[in-house]
Design a protein around this motif. Sequence first.
Motif, PDB file in Angstrom:
ATOM      1  N   ASP A 116       0.849  -1.186   0.000  1.00  7.69           N
ATOM      2  CA  ASP A 116       0.000   0.000   0.000  1.00  7.69           C
ATOM      3  C   ASP A 116       0.887   1.240   0.000  1.00  7.69           C
ATOM      4  N   GLY A 117       0.257   2.402   0.167  1.00 10.61           N
ATOM      5  CA  GLY A 117       1.004   3.647   0.262  1.00 10.61           C
ATOM      6  C   GLY A 117       1.557   4.165  -1.044  1.00 10.61           C
ATOM      7  N   TRP A 118       1.011   3.733  -2.167  1.00 13.69           N
ATOM      8  CA  TRP A 118       1.534   4.150  -3.466  1.00 13.69           C
ATOM      9  C   TRP A 118       1.119   5.587  -3.784  1.00 13.69           C
ATOM     10  N   THR A 119       2.102   6.423  -4.162  1.00 11.79           N
ATOM     11  CA  THR A 119       1.841   7.813  -4.514  1.00 11.79           C
ATOM     12  C   THR A 119       2.456   8.140  -5.872  1.00 11.79           C
ATOM     13  N   PHE A 120       1.817   9.045  -6.590  1.00  8.45           N
ATOM     14  CA  PHE A 120       2.303   9.457  -7.899  1.00  8.45           C
ATOM     15  C   PHE A 120       3.521  10.356  -7.742  1.00  8.45           C
ATOM     16  N   VAL A 121       4.589  10.070  -8.486  1.00  7.98           N
ATOM     17  CA  VAL A 121       5.807  10.867  -8.454  1.00  7.98           C
ATOM     18  C   VAL A 121       5.825  11.855  -9.611  1.00  7.98           C
ATOM     19  N   ASP A 122       5.785  11.334 -10.850  1.00  6.30           N
ATOM     20  CA  ASP A 122       5.871  12.216 -12.012  1.00  6.30           C
ATOM     21  C   ASP A 122       5.750  11.377 -13.278  1.00  6.30           C
ATOM     22  N   VAL A 123       5.708  12.055 -14.402  1.00  7.98           N
ATOM     23  CA  VAL A 123       5.821  11.389 -15.695  1.00  7.98           C
ATOM     24  C   VAL A 123       7.281  11.031 -15.901  1.00  7.98           C
ATOM     25  N   LEU A 124       7.566   9.744 -16.070  1.00  6.82           N
ATOM     26  CA  LEU A 124       8.951   9.312 -16.267  1.00  6.82           C
ATOM     27  C   LEU A 124       9.387   9.482 -17.718  1.00  6.82           C
ATOM     28  N   HIS A 125       8.473   9.249 -18.642  1.00  7.50           N
ATOM     29  CA  HIS A 125       8.809   9.370 -20.063  1.00  7.50           C
ATOM     30  C   HIS A 125       7.592   9.826 -20.847  1.00  7.50           C
ATOM     31  N   ARG A 126       7.815  10.788 -21.764  1.00  2.00           N
ATOM     32  CA  ARG A 126       6.789  11.244 -22.704  1.00  2.00           C
ATOM     33  C   ARG A 126       7.212  10.822 -24.101  1.00  2.00           C
ATOM     34  N   GLU A 127       6.323  10.183 -24.824  1.00  2.00           N
ATOM     35  CA  GLU A 127       6.572   9.776 -26.204  1.00  2.00           C
ATOM     36  C   GLU A 127       5.683  10.620 -27.102  1.00  2.00           C
ATOM     37  N   PRO A 128       6.218  11.754 -27.635  1.00  2.00           N
ATOM     38  CA  PRO A 128       5.381  12.652 -28.455  1.00  2.00           C
ATOM     39  C   PRO A 128       4.812  11.930 -29.675  1.00  2.00           C
ATOM     40  N   LEU A 129       3.514  12.135 -29.922  1.00  2.00           N
ATOM     41  CA  LEU A 129       2.822  11.450 -31.010  1.00  2.00           C
ATOM     42  C   LEU A 129       1.842  12.408 -31.660  1.00  2.00           C
ATOM     43  N   PRO A 130       1.501  12.171 -32.926  1.00  2.00           N
ATOM     44  CA  PRO A 130       0.599  13.091 -33.619  1.00  2.00           C
ATOM     45  C   PRO A 130      -0.826  13.067 -33.092  1.00  2.00           C
ATOM     46  N   ARG A 131      -1.194  12.030 -32.364  1.00  2.00           N
ATOM     47  CA  ARG A 131      -2.516  11.961 -31.754  1.00  2.00           C
ATOM     48  C   ARG A 131      -2.402  11.178 -30.453  1.00  2.00           C
ATOM     49  N   SER A 132      -3.485  11.121 -29.705  1.00  2.00           N
ATOM     50  CA  SER A 132      -3.450  10.459 -28.408  1.00  2.00           C
ATOM     51  C   SER A 132      -3.384   8.949 -28.583  1.00  2.00           C
ATOM     52  N   ILE A 133      -2.224   8.387 -28.296  1.00  2.00           N
ATOM     53  CA  ILE A 133      -2.005   6.945 -28.370  1.00  2.00           C
ATOM     54  C   ILE A 133      -1.363   6.510 -27.061  1.00  2.00           C
ATOM     55  N   PRO A 134      -1.944   5.571 -26.324  1.00  2.00           N
ATOM     56  CA  PRO A 134      -1.358   5.197 -25.045  1.00  2.00           C
ATOM     57  C   PRO A 134      -0.125   4.318 -25.194  1.00  2.00           C
ATOM     58  N   ALA A 135       0.821   4.536 -24.303  1.00  2.00           N
ATOM     59  CA  ALA A 135       1.884   3.556 -24.130  1.00  2.00           C
ATOM     60  C   ALA A 135       1.308   2.350 -23.403  1.00  2.00           C
ATOM     61  N   GLU A 136       1.994   1.225 -23.520  1.00  2.00           N
ATOM     62  CA  GLU A 136       1.566  -0.005 -22.859  1.00  2.00           C
ATOM     63  C   GLU A 136       2.786  -0.761 -22.333  1.00  2.00           C
ATOM     64  N   CYS A 137       2.522  -1.617 -21.364  1.00  2.00           N
ATOM     65  CA  CYS A 137       3.491  -2.603 -20.895  1.00  2.00           C
ATOM     66  C   CYS A 137       4.864  -1.983 -20.634  1.00  2.00           C
TER      67      CYS A 137
END
Length: 564
Positions: free
Chosen positions: A287-308
């Motif tokens: 438990d106790g999980w907290t959001f730190v930050d975005v570790l990596h941004r993959e710029p793309l021409p439209r909204s496409i999720p990263a996975e895995c």
Amino acid sequence: MNVLAMTEFEAVLDAGDVVHLWQKAPSRTALSEVSVVSGGGEPVRLLGAHSDDFTRSVFEAPAAGTYRFGWQEPATTVSLAYSFSPSRVAKEGIRLLRTTAKNRASEARYKLHFQPPFGWMNDPNGLCQIGDTSHLFYQHYPHSLRWNTMHWGHAVSDNLVDWIDQPIFLEPRAELLADNGLTGGAFSGSAIPHEAGGVRVFYTDREDGREPSQEWQITTVSQDMLSAGPSTPVITDRPSIPNFGKDIRDPYVFRGPDGLWKMLVAGADDRAGLVLLYETKAADAADGWTFVDVLHREPLPRSIPAECPGLIALDGEGEGLYALVFGLIGYRDEGTRRRNLSYAIVGRFDGRTFEPVLRREIDFGTDCYAIQAFQHVDGPVGIAWAANWTDVFKDRDFHSAMTFPRRFVWQDGALLMPPVESVKELRTGIAAEALATAGSVPLEGGLGEIEIELARPGSPFALDFVHADHGISLVYDGQTLELVFDPPGNRVVPRYLTPTSTLRTVRVFVDVGLIEIYVDGGLQCATKRMDSDAPIEAVELKGDSGAVQVARLWKLRPIRKGLG
């Protein structure tokens, strides 16, 4: 009026053996029933649940003997049954008692690679090593060869090549099975050793339409490595990121360099695929999980999720570096028409930020998706799904396999991804020592490993594969290596190629339904799935024989499954 017909199978069981059996009635308003009879004893009734899908019933043999499992169709349907000895299953595996035409594994394909013993499979999950045993969990639907409500399958290995099938490890929430109108299940995730033994598992639960988020992260513990215990949510909301999308998935948990447990999850905003970093100070990561930050941004021409996503510490020359891996679901490379590509970025990670050093595509053949890495005793290793979502159709069965395990090796400023050394255990002898001058050479059983070493780096060649359904060639012109793939029909085929003017070595593994290619020790890799039960019948190497130093064809044995 339906006429009931008795269907049955027999199982020879030892005292204490367990049978898992999946049954259902024609509708959730009725209950299915299977009777178990041994000798002259009273029948034991196994009742199913009110459900639109198959649900598991469990029977434990009270004594050694022959047991008969019977039911009346169509009032009851049984999709799957297997037995196992809890004390011996890690070494012996499960023993299949019943499958159907809808979920039966291919007997023709994937002799060298792991495939599930039944049902649908996609992403590898929960890769870990406990003692001397490596554990492979995977996305699984047991009852057909098509995607459906997700479970976790499980297999174990002591050499990363031969796999032993284990009982189904993790099931979706009962309400998802009960109602076909709900879409979701137990999706991808990871595992870490549990302090009291066994593993702690993290995975994405999903239910379309749920608010405030359709995906959330779950943890559970398994002490016996056979089944997961009760689950607990650990991340239920999306982070406060502007224009963050609906996807937040695939928790990958690992120990950071600062000693804290870290979790990567993936998603997207309106301009990039995102890899997010969470952390906890809890010693057991429960438990106790907290959001730190975005570790990596993959710029793309439209909204496409990263996975895995995954982040694995390198060793040897790469000490102090990490490899960040992820896939891009829905992405299309316009130049080659390839879809759903995967990448590895090597960089420095201090526990909270990631500084990129080098980037590479994981596999230019693209049938290597959702790779997950873990720390093996021999170093960092990853396994991927040997398929690509672009080839999956809702109305067609889809047999698939996993890739060979691949090492992560930092050498001379480059990330190499060669197969693990234990693939050499598949070799049984040499079929051709001088492939360059042998003409067309048959492949025994459609299996083989081809080793090519050029005397002069960059020398052109062509390796042709004889196949009944597909045209396949590996062509090198001195500047570009291309896997030319021509399937039947009029479908537009992507170009599978990579630039390389200094190519020196190529290693090709040929399986029924799958080819894996490793160039210059894994500097480039290509995986291609063939939707065919027909084997590659022969290979022929063409080019200047004087430019070839080694051209050898190895005979290979099928992997051992340990399935009773």
